[in-house]
Scaffold this active site. Structure first.
Site, PDB file in Angstrom:
ATOM      1  CB  CYS A   1      -0.949  -0.046   1.196  1.00 24.50           C
ATOM      2  SG  CYS A   1      -2.114   1.324   1.292  1.00 24.50           S
TER       3      CYS A   1
ATOM      4  CG  HIS B   1      -5.787  -1.799  -1.082  1.00 24.93           C
ATOM      5  ND1 HIS B   1      -5.021  -1.262  -2.091  1.00 24.93           N
ATOM      6  CD2 HIS B   1      -5.251  -1.359   0.072  1.00 24.93           C
ATOM      7  CE1 HIS B   1      -4.068  -0.518  -1.564  1.00 24.93           C
ATOM      8  NE2 HIS B   1      -4.178  -0.554  -0.254  1.00 24.93           N
TER       9      HIS B   1
ATOM     10  CG  ASP C   1      -6.696  -1.924  -4.852  1.00 22.71           C
ATOM     11  OD1 ASP C   1      -7.320  -0.996  -4.296  1.00 22.71           O
ATOM     12  OD2 ASP C   1      -5.512  -2.196  -4.600  1.00 22.71           O
TER      13      ASP C   1
END
Length: 245
Positions: free
Chosen positions: A132, A212, A179
């Protein structure tokens, strides 16, 4: 962005009770979690945390997984004492919070960590992985830092390729099909730029049905349909590091 009220849909993950096998150390002005294999090695990996910071059990789990595969793993506090994001924080304040924690402003800390790995851990071949926020930091380092061998960027928000795409080192990009932060159109554009400009090896892989954070935010025994992709993502990451470190 898909969800304006929650601009980074990271949930805290499943491994609340994971304590870690390594230890916390002080590296000049930085605190860090370090995990070392039982056998001596000159291979090391810098693990760059996500918005939840260097103490997140999920990230330490990944560091220990790297150590189980023969690497010295170090997860430094790249926020350098600033508060990590908390699930209870107000997402309306996220953009302002993020501006004080720029994923491209970590060069000084990376230099300190590289020196520590070489002088105190005997590391000669060093790679980097990140998740991330940390995935974006890996992208920055792969475009700039000459001292790393390779990088793995896991669902890093694509932000450093607008005017540069000439990678210095082999880089593996991991993305999730579903995502909410990184639309697949951005991934396609990234691939086009790298194909035109990159002179080193790279791979972009999209994992079907995943969201994600799937590699380090989901326990592989929670949802049976996700398990093969979580395990494959982790295995692919290790295989890439093995190939280039």
């Amino acid at each position: 962005m898909a969800n304006e009220s929650r601009p980074c849909p990271c949930d805290i993950g499943d491994r609340f009770d994971y304590g870690g096998r390594g230890q916390e150390v002080q590296v000049e002005h930085i605190k860090a979690y370090v995990s070392k294999p039982s056998a001596s090695t000159d291979k090391a990996v810098i693990v760059i945390h996500d918005i939840f910071g260097w103490q997140l059990p999920n990230t330490r789990y990944i560091a220990d997984m790297l150590t189980a595969n023969g690497y010295v793993a170090i997860c430094p506090d790249f926020f350098v004492g600033q508060e990590a994001w908390k699930p209870s924080d107000d997402w309306a304040t996220f953009d302002a919070w993020l501006k004080t924690r720029d994923a491209s402003k970590i060069d000084k800390e990376v230099d300190v960590v590289l020196k520590y790995l070489k002088e105190h851990c005997g590391a000669k071949r060093i790679g980097v992985i990140g998740f991330c926020w940390g995935g974006a930091a890996v992208q920055h380092l792969m475009l700039k830092n000459p001292h790393l061998k390779t990088g793995v960027s896991a669902y890093g928000v694509i932000r450093f390729f607008d005017d540069r795409s000439n990678l210095l080192h082999p880089t593996f990009f991991i993305f999730a099909e579903k995502d909410e932060v990184i639309p697949l159109e951005q991934v396609t554009l990234l691939e086009q730029k790298l194909k035109q400009n990159s002179k080193v090896d790279y791979e972009i892989k999209i994992y079907p049905g995943q969201t994600h954070g799937f590699i380090h935010r989901k326990r592989e025994d929670i949802n049976p349909q996700d398990k093969p992709y979580i395990e494959k993502g982790r295995k692919d990451m290790i295989n890439w590091l093995n190939k280039y470190i």
